[in-house]
Scaffold this active site. Structure first.
Site, mmCIF file in Angstrom:
data_model
loop_
_atom_site.group_PDB
_atom_site.id
_atom_site.type_symbol
_atom_site.label_atom_id
_atom_site.label_comp_id
_atom_site.label_asym_id
_atom_site.label_seq_id
_atom_site.Cartn_x
_atom_site.Cartn_y
_atom_site.Cartn_z
ATOM 1 N N CYS A 2 27.287 30.771 49.565
ATOM 2 C CA CYS A 2 26.078 30.266 50.217
ATOM 3 C C CYS A 2 25.766 28.883 49.650
ATOM 4 O O CYS A 2 26.099 28.594 48.497
ATOM 5 C CB CYS A 2 24.848 31.140 50.003
ATOM 6 S SG CYS A 2 25.059 32.824 50.556
ATOM 7 N N ARG A 27 30.660 26.323 51.753
ATOM 8 C CA ARG A 27 30.260 27.449 50.898
ATOM 9 C C ARG A 27 29.940 28.710 51.701
ATOM 10 O O ARG A 27 29.597 29.746 51.130
ATOM 11 C CB ARG A 27 29.022 27.063 50.071
ATOM 12 C CG ARG A 27 29.257 25.887 49.165
ATOM 13 C CD ARG A 27 28.004 25.549 48.392
ATOM 14 N NE ARG A 27 27.690 26.583 47.439
ATOM 15 C CZ ARG A 27 28.135 26.629 46.194
ATOM 16 N NH1 ARG A 27 28.936 25.682 45.760
ATOM 17 N NH2 ARG A 27 27.793 27.608 45.395
ATOM 18 N N TRP A 74 26.943 32.869 53.365
ATOM 19 C CA TRP A 74 28.178 33.659 53.400
ATOM 20 C C TRP A 74 27.734 35.077 53.076
ATOM 21 O O TRP A 74 27.283 35.357 51.974
ATOM 22 C CB TRP A 74 29.166 33.136 52.357
ATOM 23 C CG TRP A 74 30.507 33.783 52.445
ATOM 24 C CD1 TRP A 74 31.512 33.495 53.335
ATOM 25 C CD2 TRP A 74 31.034 34.814 51.595
ATOM 26 N NE1 TRP A 74 32.598 34.288 53.098
ATOM 27 C CE2 TRP A 74 32.344 35.106 52.038
ATOM 28 C CE3 TRP A 74 30.520 35.519 50.518
ATOM 29 C CZ2 TRP A 74 33.139 36.071 51.433
ATOM 30 C CZ3 TRP A 74 31.318 36.487 49.909
ATOM 31 C CH2 TRP A 74 32.613 36.743 50.366
ATOM 32 N N ASN A 100 21.097 31.886 46.604
ATOM 33 C CA ASN A 100 22.551 32.034 46.527
ATOM 34 C C ASN A 100 22.834 32.933 45.334
ATOM 35 O O ASN A 100 22.383 32.647 44.230
ATOM 36 C CB ASN A 100 23.183 30.648 46.328
ATOM 37 C CG ASN A 100 24.664 30.717 45.986
ATOM 38 O OD1 ASN A 100 25.344 31.678 46.347
ATOM 39 N ND2 ASN A 100 25.155 29.709 45.289
ATOM 40 N N GLY A 101 23.568 34.035 45.562
ATOM 41 C CA GLY A 101 23.878 34.949 44.462
ATOM 42 C C GLY A 101 23.675 36.381 44.914
ATOM 43 O O GLY A 101 23.518 36.652 46.114
ATOM 44 N N GLU A 480 52.140 29.207 47.853
ATOM 45 C CA GLU A 480 51.082 28.300 48.304
ATOM 46 C C GLU A 480 51.253 27.979 49.796
ATOM 47 O O GLU A 480 50.275 27.961 50.546
ATOM 48 C CB GLU A 480 51.092 27.026 47.444
ATOM 49 C CG GLU A 480 50.153 25.920 47.876
ATOM 50 C CD GLU A 480 48.676 26.335 47.944
ATOM 51 O OE1 GLU A 480 48.330 27.454 47.548
ATOM 52 O OE2 GLU A 480 47.885 25.509 48.442
ATOM 53 N N LYS A 484 48.482 28.844 52.667
ATOM 54 C CA LYS A 484 47.904 27.825 53.563
ATOM 55 C C LYS A 484 48.008 28.292 55.008
ATOM 56 O O LYS A 484 47.068 28.198 55.776
ATOM 57 C CB LYS A 484 48.638 26.473 53.419
ATOM 58 C CG LYS A 484 48.361 25.695 52.179
ATOM 59 C CD LYS A 484 46.977 25.068 52.093
ATOM 60 C CE LYS A 484 45.985 25.934 51.413
ATOM 61 N NZ LYS A 484 45.910 26.030 50.000
ATOM 62 N N GLU A 487 45.630 31.402 55.728
ATOM 63 C CA GLU A 487 44.172 31.224 55.670
ATOM 64 C C GLU A 487 43.620 30.352 56.781
ATOM 65 O O GLU A 487 42.484 30.538 57.184
ATOM 66 C CB GLU A 487 43.688 30.760 54.293
ATOM 67 C CG GLU A 487 43.985 29.357 53.907
ATOM 68 C CD GLU A 487 43.430 29.001 52.522
ATOM 69 O OE1 GLU A 487 42.422 29.571 52.097
ATOM 70 O OE2 GLU A 487 44.033 28.126 51.879
ATOM 71 N N HIS A 503 66.503 42.932 47.915
ATOM 72 C CA HIS A 503 65.975 44.176 47.348
ATOM 73 C C HIS A 503 64.941 44.840 48.262
ATOM 74 O O HIS A 503 64.209 45.713 47.822
ATOM 75 C CB HIS A 503 65.380 43.913 45.964
ATOM 76 C CG HIS A 503 66.394 43.382 44.997
ATOM 77 N ND1 HIS A 503 67.419 44.145 44.498
ATOM 78 C CD2 HIS A 503 66.573 42.137 44.489
ATOM 79 C CE1 HIS A 503 68.174 43.407 43.699
ATOM 80 N NE2 HIS A 503 67.683 42.179 43.684
ATOM 81 N N LYS A 602 34.468 28.126 50.551
ATOM 82 C CA LYS A 602 35.186 27.262 49.617
ATOM 83 C C LYS A 602 34.977 27.708 48.182
ATOM 84 O O LYS A 602 35.893 27.706 47.378
ATOM 85 C CB LYS A 602 34.673 25.831 49.807
ATOM 86 C CG LYS A 602 35.299 24.813 48.888
ATOM 87 C CD LYS A 602 36.645 24.416 49.412
ATOM 88 C CE LYS A 602 37.325 23.380 48.549
ATOM 89 N NZ LYS A 602 38.779 23.436 48.746
HETATM 90 O O1 M6R Z 1 37.392 26.656 43.271
HETATM 91 P P1 M6R Z 1 38.600 27.404 42.797
HETATM 92 O O2 M6R Z 1 39.790 26.524 42.606
HETATM 93 O O3 M6R Z 1 38.339 28.231 41.586
HETATM 94 O O4 M6R Z 1 38.942 28.404 43.991
HETATM 95 C C1 M6R Z 1 39.967 29.346 43.871
HETATM 96 C C2 M6R Z 1 40.336 29.925 45.216
HETATM 97 O O5 M6R Z 1 39.229 30.568 45.787
HETATM 98 C C3 M6R Z 1 40.858 28.855 46.174
HETATM 99 O O6 M6R Z 1 41.951 28.182 45.657
HETATM 100 C C4 M6R Z 1 41.258 29.504 47.526
HETATM 101 O O7 M6R Z 1 42.373 30.309 47.354
HETATM 102 C C5 M6R Z 1 41.501 28.416 48.582
HETATM 103 N N1 M6R Z 1 40.888 28.793 49.812
HETATM 104 C C6 M6R Z 1 42.920 28.189 48.878
HETATM 105 O O8 M6R Z 1 43.145 27.217 49.835
#
Ligand code: M6R
Length: 607
Positions: A2, A27, A74, A100-101, A480, A484, A487, A503, A602
């Site tokens: 949030c 957020r 969120w 937020n929290g 990675e 990408k 997501e 395997h 994020k």
């Molecule tokens: O802010 P942070 O780097 O701690 O966040 C970690 C993950 O939440 C973040 O890398 C997430 O996996 C991204 N959406 C990846 O693109």
């Protein structure tokens, strides 16, 4: 998660709040809302969905005022509905908050309050606002302080009350809040980006602090109502850096930022003459560094893949056994950590709740704990006993790109610093530095291939499954790349070390299940090549990342993306970029919301 924005000053608050919410949309974007103080009356508007829906609604309203609070949500407690959207009023309609929290004991508080207060939503926030109201006796700050003594959980909150129409009160525990100061005008937000257009002067609230702003003055207190003195800090990022600068999406802009921000990350931190790096924030004596027997890298998501690359660097250059722990697992496995252990917490936002919890656990057990963080002044940056900012600049797309690259850069520099102290020669260090200095130009040459990579994405846009393969240092790169893709385009993607295919996972492959493989010329080149041949024999379509001049690649693959070679340890800095570009174009072709993918936020500030 949030995002919170608030403003108190002389300007019309609404445009500032809406613009600020846009900056914080990363957020969370399940719903948004705003409340303004207008002639001793609080007016509120809320809307389900993204900020643009709220903005549209405000156009037909006569909301006005110079004081206001706003929120982008969120969802945690309660579904995505307008009733659950913030700001939340207390039952009297005089007190309103954004939060937020998570209030962990909200059920028991609600039970106690339900006789006197009416609840219209399913949220913990509505319990919190009524709890504050139950302590209100003409002084909003005191009511907030008293109420928070009964709360278990986390909060960043801002409150206003129509009986005190010139006042905002904010409090923090576990969820970040920054106050921006521009003479007698003040901004409060979950991070500094909403205020960059107006001021660079900020204070970061600490846990347990409460700030009251009224009539152009700000005072900070703790929950015992004792006055607290705060330092005003200067933010380096500017507003322009947080804008898209002509790119269609923040993600594309941030992919293109990489050569520049990589230079920012290493600038002033390398010493070619001695073949070493120096990151001042490490805050360790040479003896303490020599005494380190184990390194643990803790992170989540993309940052954890960057950490896996860091493990290679620390083990190869410094010879220190290094583990990578996903932060959400770390503290629950009773990790063996002592004063010979160095823990690096790696995080773009510096607010990830799992990583922060792991930091606290490692500190409690007596380890050296350092941060590798992007957001200046973030909680992890402040709670660790040193570390380095990665200098990636504001990263606003939910999918992390440039922060990952700079995390890899910083861990490589730390590994070099330890390596030179422990075992590698100046000449080896100098070779690494020379290769590092060549990286930005090589990144640029990859970025020039965006159109070709887009054409490849067009060929594969109807595939529903993908397999990403890499060996050694390219395995985290495969992870990675697959993250990408999934997501932002919602395509199922798996990643395996190429040698593991036989395997089990090879059974998945078919002409409809393409493979994206990394086959650059490192010590595992031949082995990887054999694995790709095994895949190829199953009639699978193959896209390959290979080094320029590798003619074998063409025979093995349907599509090849050629990239410049570099030292093996630095390969991820280049090899990841085509995977980012591919995922970006897949998402655009599938008409997905690239910067704000569904169900994500994020900054993940809940455990
Ligand atoms: O802010 P942070 O780097 O701690 O966040 C970690 C993950 O939440 C973040 O890398 C997430 O996996 C991204 N959406 C990846 O693109």
């Amino acid at each position: 998660m949030c995002g919170i924005v608030a403003y108190i000053g002389n300007k019309p608050a609404l445009p500032i709040l809406i613009k600020g919410l846009r900056r914080l949309e990363y957020r969370g974007y399940d719903s948004a809302g705003v409340a303004l103080m207008c002639d001793r009356k609080i007016e509120r508007l809320r809307s389900v969905g993204k900020i643009e829906n709220l903005e549209e609604k405000t156009k037909d309203s006569c909301l006005s005022g110079n004081i206001g609070i706003a929120h982008t949500r969120w969802a945690t407690h309660g579904g995505v509905t307008e009733e659950n959207a913030h700001p939340h009023f207390s039952t009297s309609g005089k007190l309103v908050i954004v939060h937020n929290g998570i209030i962990e004991n909200y059920r028991e508080l609600r039970e106690k309050l339900k006789e006197k207060f009416e609840f219209k939503s399913e949220t913990d926030t509505e319990v919190l606002v009524n709890l504050i109201e139950s302590h209100y006796d003409g002084d909003l700050r005191l009511a907030v302080e008293k109420a928070l003594l009964h709360v278990r959980g986390t909060y960043g909150l801002v409150a206003m009350h129509s009986d005190e129409p010139d006042k905002l009160v904010a409090a923090r525990l576990g969820s970040p809040l920054v106050v921006g100061i521009d003479e007698d005008e003040f901004y409060i937000a979950s991070d500094a980006t909403p205020m960059l257009a107006y001021t660079k002067k900020v204070i970061f609230l600490e846990d347990g602090e409460v700030v009251e702003i009224s009539n152009g003055k700000m005072e900070t207190f703790n929950l015992k109502d004792e006055s607290v003195t705060k330092c005003v800090e200067e933010i380096e990022w500017d507003d322009e850096q947080a804008e898209k600068q002509g790119y269609d999406h923040f993600m594309l802009k941030e992919i293109y930022d990489q050569p520049t921000v990589f230079e920012d990350a290493i600038r002033g931190r390398i010493n070619m003459g001695d073949g070493t790096a120096h990151l001042g924030g490490l805050n360790m004596t040479d003896d303490e560094m020599r005494g380190i027997e184990r390194i643990i890298l803790i992170a989540c998501g993309t940052a954890s893949y960057a950490a896996m690359i860091g493990k290679y660097a620390f083990e190869r250059l410094a010879g220190i056994p290094t583990e990578v722990d996903v932060a959400s697992e770390f503290r629950y496995r009773d990790p063996i950590v002592n004063d010979k252990t160095l823990v690096f917490a790696i995080s773009q936002s510096g607010e990830t709740a799992d990583t922060l919890a792991a930091v606290r656990e490692a500190k409690r057990k007596g380890a050296f704990v350092r941060g590798v963080v992007n957001v200046v002044g973030s909680t992890i940056a402040r709670e660790t006993d040193g570390g380095s900012y990665i200098h990636a600049g504001p990263e606003l797309a939910v999918a992390s790109t440039k922060a990952y690259t700079n995390m890899v850069a910083i861990m490589t520099l730390y590994a070099l610093q330890f390596g030179r102290l422990k075992r590698i020669t100046p000449a080896t260090g100098q070779r690494l530095i020379k290769a590092l200095l060549e990286i930005p130009e090589k990144m640029n040459s990859i970025l020039k291939q965006t159109d070709e990579i887009k054409k490849i994405a067009e060929k594969y846009k109807d595939s529903r499954d993908f397999m990403y393969l890499g060996r050694g240092i390219n395995f985290p790169v495969a992870l990675e790349g697959s993250l990408k893709l999934k997501e932002i385009s919602y395509i199922h993607a798996e990643a395996y070390p190429a040698g593991e295919m036989k395997h089990g996972p090879i059974a998945l492959l078919s002409p409809e299940f393409p493979v994206f493989a990394l086959m650059t010329k490192n010590q595992l080149y031949e082995k990887t090549r054999s694995n790709i041949e095994e895949v190829r024999a199953r009639d699978t379509k193959v896209i390959l990342i290979a080094n320029e001049g590798d003619e074998n690649a063409k025979e093995l693959a349907d599509d090849v993306i050629y990239i410049p070679p570099t030292m093996e340890l630095l390969e991820p800095l280049l090899n990841t970029i085509p995977l980012q570009i591919f995922a970006y174009h897949m998402a655009v072709l599938l008409e997905k919301d690239v910067d704000r993918p569904r169900n994500l936020a994020k900054s993940v500030t809940v455990e």
